[in-house]
Design a protein around this motif. Structure first.
Motif, PDB file in Angstrom:
ATOM      1  N   GLN A  19       6.638  30.323  -3.724  1.00 42.53           N
ATOM      2  CA  GLN A  19       5.797  31.476  -3.423  1.00 42.53           C
ATOM      3  C   GLN A  19       6.644  32.694  -3.086  1.00 42.53           C
ATOM      4  OE1 GLN A  19       3.060  30.717  -0.289  1.00 42.53           O
ATOM      5  NE2 GLN A  19       1.851  29.273  -1.455  1.00 42.53           N
ATOM      6  N   ASN A  39       8.101  38.301  -3.237  1.00 42.25           N
ATOM      7  CA  ASN A  39       6.796  37.654  -3.245  1.00 42.25           C
ATOM      8  C   ASN A  39       6.413  37.376  -4.699  1.00 42.25           C
ATOM      9  OD1 ASN A  39       4.147  36.850  -2.975  1.00 42.25           O
ATOM     10  ND2 ASN A  39       3.472  38.655  -1.864  1.00 42.25           N
ATOM     11  N   LYS A  43      -0.816  37.363  -3.559  1.00 41.47           N
ATOM     12  CA  LYS A  43      -1.264  37.503  -2.172  1.00 41.47           C
ATOM     13  C   LYS A  43      -0.407  38.529  -1.443  1.00 41.47           C
ATOM     14  CE  LYS A  43      -2.540  32.653  -1.884  1.00 41.47           C
ATOM     15  NZ  LYS A  43      -2.229  31.373  -1.235  1.00 41.47           N
ATOM     16  N   PHE A  45       1.460  39.323   1.948  1.00 42.11           N
ATOM     17  CA  PHE A  45       2.000  38.633   3.114  1.00 42.11           C
ATOM     18  C   PHE A  45       2.520  39.665   4.106  1.00 42.11           C
ATOM     19  CE2 PHE A  45       2.225  35.212   0.065  1.00 42.11           C
ATOM     20  CZ  PHE A  45       2.034  34.061   0.815  1.00 42.11           C
ATOM     21  N   ARG A  46       2.546  39.290   5.366  1.00 39.90           N
ATOM     22  CA  ARG A  46       3.228  40.091   6.379  1.00 39.90           C
ATOM     23  C   ARG A  46       4.267  39.193   7.026  1.00 39.90           C
ATOM     24  NH1 ARG A  46       2.304  38.295  11.250  1.00 39.90           N
ATOM     25  NH2 ARG A  46       0.290  37.445  11.775  1.00 39.90           N
ATOM     26  N   ALA A 132       6.462  34.207   6.753  1.00 37.98           N
ATOM     27  CA  ALA A 132       5.469  35.142   6.219  1.00 37.98           C
ATOM     28  C   ALA A 132       4.093  34.492   6.262  1.00 37.98           C
ATOM     29  CB  ALA A 132       5.830  35.523   4.792  1.00 37.98           C
ATOM     30  N   VAL A 133       3.100  35.287   6.640  1.00 36.07           N
ATOM     31  CA  VAL A 133       1.727  34.816   6.762  1.00 36.07           C
ATOM     32  C   VAL A 133       0.861  35.621   5.803  1.00 36.07           C
ATOM     33  CG1 VAL A 133      -0.230  34.517   8.334  1.00 36.07           C
ATOM     34  CG2 VAL A 133       2.102  34.249   9.186  1.00 36.07           C
ATOM     35  N   SER A 134       0.036  34.935   5.032  1.00 32.34           N
ATOM     36  CA  SER A 134      -0.872  35.610   4.111  1.00 32.34           C
ATOM     37  C   SER A 134      -1.933  36.360   4.904  1.00 32.34           C
ATOM     38  CB  SER A 134      -1.539  34.583   3.191  1.00 32.34           C
ATOM     39  OG  SER A 134      -2.568  35.183   2.452  1.00 32.34           O
ATOM     40  N   LYS A 138      -4.927  33.184   6.785  1.00 32.81           N
ATOM     41  CA  LYS A 138      -3.920  33.095   7.854  1.00 32.81           C
ATOM     42  C   LYS A 138      -3.235  31.732   7.912  1.00 32.81           C
ATOM     43  CE  LYS A 138      -4.971  37.139   9.717  1.00 32.81           C
ATOM     44  NZ  LYS A 138      -4.691  38.227   8.872  1.00 32.81           N
ATOM     45  N   ASP A 140      -2.057  30.183   5.306  1.00 35.41           N
ATOM     46  CA  ASP A 140      -1.039  30.155   4.270  1.00 35.41           C
ATOM     47  C   ASP A 140       0.236  30.780   4.833  1.00 35.41           C
ATOM     48  OD1 ASP A 140       0.337  29.892   1.943  1.00 35.41           O
ATOM     49  OD2 ASP A 140      -0.858  31.320   0.800  1.00 35.41           O
ATOM     50  N   VAL A 141       1.141  29.921   5.301  1.00 31.07           N
ATOM     51  CA  VAL A 141       2.372  30.369   5.955  1.00 31.07           C
ATOM     52  C   VAL A 141       3.567  29.857   5.161  1.00 31.07           C
ATOM     53  CG1 VAL A 141       3.762  30.226   8.051  1.00 31.07           C
ATOM     54  CG2 VAL A 141       1.278  30.358   8.225  1.00 31.07           C
ATOM     55  N   TYR A 142       4.513  30.743   4.925  1.00 29.81           N
ATOM     56  CA  TYR A 142       5.749  30.395   4.252  1.00 29.81           C
ATOM     57  C   TYR A 142       6.881  30.516   5.265  1.00 29.81           C
ATOM     58  CZ  TYR A 142       9.920  30.929   1.445  1.00 29.81           C
ATOM     59  OH  TYR A 142      11.178  30.777   0.938  1.00 29.81           O
TER      60      TYR A 142
END
Length: 152
Positions: A19, A39, A43, A45-46, A132-134, A138, A140-142
């Motif tokens: 991702q 990215n 999506k 992400f922040r 990173a959080v979508s 919320k 969906d965390v990488y």
């Protein structure tokens, strides 16, 4: 059986497709560290944390620099959020977000971040953590961690 193996070999690269990709490079000439975070999704992400008030230890995008001498003795340690130390306010704010199918480039001047005699440095140990959080989902965390040793 051939059809099954063909499907596995054809589809496997898509499953392994990440991702978010991170790359770290070092320019020896001007002693700058470049972190690229890309990215690969549609999506938004922040990077964590959203602000200093929301910071929880071990749940953020940060960098730890450990400057060491020839005997591997720690000379200086510096840690900060990934998006800090950008040269203007718009890069700071934009650096907090990973837009769709785009990449952020973070550049750090390792000479400027060090407080001491540059001739004493032999290596710099770098620890990078990206979280990173979508914004849409919320959950969906990488998260990725990288460690590198740079020879000065």
């Amino acid at each position: 059986m051939k059809a099954f193996l063909f499907t596995v070999f054809v589809l496997f690269p898509f499953v392994a497709f990440s991702q978010i990709e991170t790359h770290l490079s070092f320019n020896r000439t001007d002693r700058t560290l470049v972190l690229v975070v890309k990215n690969n999704t549609d999506k938004l992400f922040r990077l964590s944390p959203l602000g200093r008030d929301n910071y929880k230890p071990e749940t953020a995008s940060f960098i730890i620099l450990r400057y060491k001498d020839l005997n591997n003795k720690l000379l200086f340690k510096r840690s900060f959020f990934v998006f800090n130390h950008q040269h203007n306010a718009s890069l700071y704010v934009n650096g907090m977000f990973l837009t769709r199918y785009d990449e952020n480039k973070y550049v750090y001047d390792l000479k400027r971040l060090y407080k001491g005699n540059l001739n004493d440095i032999c290596s710099v140990d770098i620890h990078v953590q990206i979280e990173a959080v979508s914004l849409k989902d919320k959950k969906d965390v990488y998260k990725e961690k990288m460690d590198r040793i740079l020879r000065w």
